[in-house]
Design a protein around this motif. Sequence first.
Motif, mmCIF file in Angstrom:
data_model
loop_
_atom_site.group_PDB
_atom_site.id
_atom_site.type_symbol
_atom_site.label_atom_id
_atom_site.label_comp_id
_atom_site.label_asym_id
_atom_site.label_seq_id
_atom_site.Cartn_x
_atom_site.Cartn_y
_atom_site.Cartn_z
ATOM 1 N N GLY A 153 65.874 18.731 -29.976
ATOM 2 C CA GLY A 153 65.795 17.668 -30.961
ATOM 3 C C GLY A 153 66.789 17.800 -32.104
ATOM 4 N N ARG A 154 67.554 18.882 -32.128
ATOM 5 C CA ARG A 154 68.541 19.105 -33.195
ATOM 6 C C ARG A 154 69.947 19.039 -32.606
ATOM 7 N N GLU A 155 70.949 18.869 -33.458
ATOM 8 C CA GLU A 155 72.348 18.849 -33.038
ATOM 9 C C GLU A 155 73.192 19.612 -34.038
ATOM 10 N N TRP A 156 74.316 20.120 -33.546
ATOM 11 C CA TRP A 156 75.301 20.778 -34.384
ATOM 12 C C TRP A 156 76.676 20.283 -33.970
ATOM 13 N N SER A 157 77.618 20.375 -34.860
ATOM 14 C CA SER A 157 78.984 19.955 -34.564
ATOM 15 C C SER A 157 79.573 20.795 -33.436
ATOM 16 N N SER A 158 79.320 22.090 -33.461
ATOM 17 C CA SER A 158 79.846 23.013 -32.468
ATOM 18 C C SER A 158 78.716 23.913 -31.980
ATOM 19 N N VAL A 159 78.669 24.130 -30.662
ATOM 20 C CA VAL A 159 77.605 24.956 -30.064
ATOM 21 C C VAL A 159 78.233 25.949 -29.097
ATOM 22 N N ARG A 160 77.775 27.183 -29.161
ATOM 23 C CA ARG A 160 78.176 28.220 -28.191
ATOM 24 C C ARG A 160 76.928 28.661 -27.454
ATOM 25 N N ILE A 161 76.971 28.593 -26.130
ATOM 26 C CA ILE A 161 75.835 28.982 -25.298
ATOM 27 C C ILE A 161 75.828 30.503 -25.159
ATOM 28 N N GLY A 162 74.680 31.111 -25.420
ATOM 29 C CA GLY A 162 74.540 32.557 -25.342
ATOM 30 C C GLY A 162 74.543 33.080 -23.917
ATOM 31 N N GLU A 163 74.440 34.376 -23.790
ATOM 32 C CA GLU A 163 74.551 35.062 -22.503
ATOM 33 C C GLU A 163 73.235 35.130 -21.715
ATOM 34 N N ASP A 164 72.203 34.434 -22.146
ATOM 35 C CA ASP A 164 70.928 34.563 -21.440
ATOM 36 C C ASP A 164 70.755 33.586 -20.279
ATOM 37 N N PHE A 165 71.749 32.757 -20.005
ATOM 38 C CA PHE A 165 71.720 31.911 -18.814
ATOM 39 C C PHE A 165 72.529 32.627 -17.736
ATOM 40 N N THR A 166 71.852 33.119 -16.727
ATOM 41 C CA THR A 166 72.554 33.873 -15.686
ATOM 42 C C THR A 166 72.657 33.062 -14.404
ATOM 43 N N GLU A 167 73.735 33.264 -13.698
ATOM 44 C CA GLU A 167 73.945 32.576 -12.429
ATOM 45 C C GLU A 167 72.910 33.055 -11.413
ATOM 46 N N PRO A 168 72.341 32.133 -10.617
ATOM 47 C CA PRO A 168 71.364 32.550 -9.604
ATOM 48 C C PRO A 168 71.994 33.515 -8.600
ATOM 49 N N GLU A 169 71.195 34.433 -8.115
ATOM 50 C CA GLU A 169 71.655 35.399 -7.114
ATOM 51 C C GLU A 169 72.021 34.666 -5.823
ATOM 52 N N PRO A 170 73.080 35.099 -5.138
ATOM 53 C CA PRO A 170 73.441 34.473 -3.862
ATOM 54 C C PRO A 170 72.395 34.762 -2.786
ATOM 55 N N ASP A 171 72.330 33.858 -1.794
ATOM 56 C CA ASP A 171 71.399 34.078 -0.691
ATOM 57 C C ASP A 171 71.990 35.096 0.284
ATOM 58 N N ALA A 172 71.324 35.309 1.415
ATOM 59 C CA ALA A 172 71.740 36.324 2.391
ATOM 60 C C ALA A 172 73.126 36.039 2.986
ATOM 61 N N LEU A 173 73.538 34.761 2.971
ATOM 62 C CA LEU A 173 74.839 34.393 3.514
ATOM 63 C C LEU A 173 75.932 34.358 2.442
ATOM 64 N N GLY A 174 75.556 34.739 1.217
ATOM 65 C CA GLY A 174 76.536 34.769 0.135
ATOM 66 C C GLY A 174 76.715 33.450 -0.593
ATOM 67 N N ARG A 175 75.934 32.435 -0.206
ATOM 68 C CA ARG A 175 76.020 31.142 -0.887
ATOM 69 C C ARG A 175 75.278 31.210 -2.217
ATOM 70 N N PRO A 176 75.701 30.407 -3.215
ATOM 71 C CA PRO A 176 74.990 30.418 -4.496
ATOM 72 C C PRO A 176 73.523 30.056 -4.316
ATOM 73 N N GLY A 177 72.664 30.810 -4.980
ATOM 74 C CA GLY A 177 71.236 30.539 -4.898
ATOM 75 C C GLY A 177 70.860 29.280 -5.667
ATOM 76 N N PRO A 178 69.653 28.769 -5.436
ATOM 77 C CA PRO A 178 69.218 27.554 -6.116
ATOM 78 C C PRO A 178 69.001 27.783 -7.612
ATOM 79 N N ILE A 179 69.200 26.728 -8.377
ATOM 80 C CA ILE A 179 68.952 26.775 -9.817
ATOM 81 C C ILE A 179 67.492 26.391 -10.033
#
Length: 93
Positions: A11-37
């Motif tokens: 509900g808030r806004e800022w002129s400039s935003v930097r996304i922190g490091e707590d969003f991690t990419e999903p682990e790949p599946d057994a075939l090495g494809r990106p996992g689901p979000i």
Amino acid sequence: MTVSTVHKAKGREWSSVRIGEDFTEPEPDALGRPGPIPRGEARLAYVAVTRARHHLDNGALSWFKSHPQTPPAPKTPERSSPWDSLGEPPPSG
């Protein structure tokens, strides 16, 4: 400078935003494809990236654009007037 969680930023806004490091990419599946979000993570990411009015530093979400589950970006209209969607010229005077 304001440091906030996504939950507190909703509900808030800022002129400039930097996304922190707590969003991690999903682990790949057994075939090495990106996992689901996970749906909850996608919702949090949406809130996070929509807080910036002018500048967004994706930070830990930089992987998101190349993930196969990411929907395509909307097409940018050729004209930017809100009247364009109505197909009529704006009222004069």
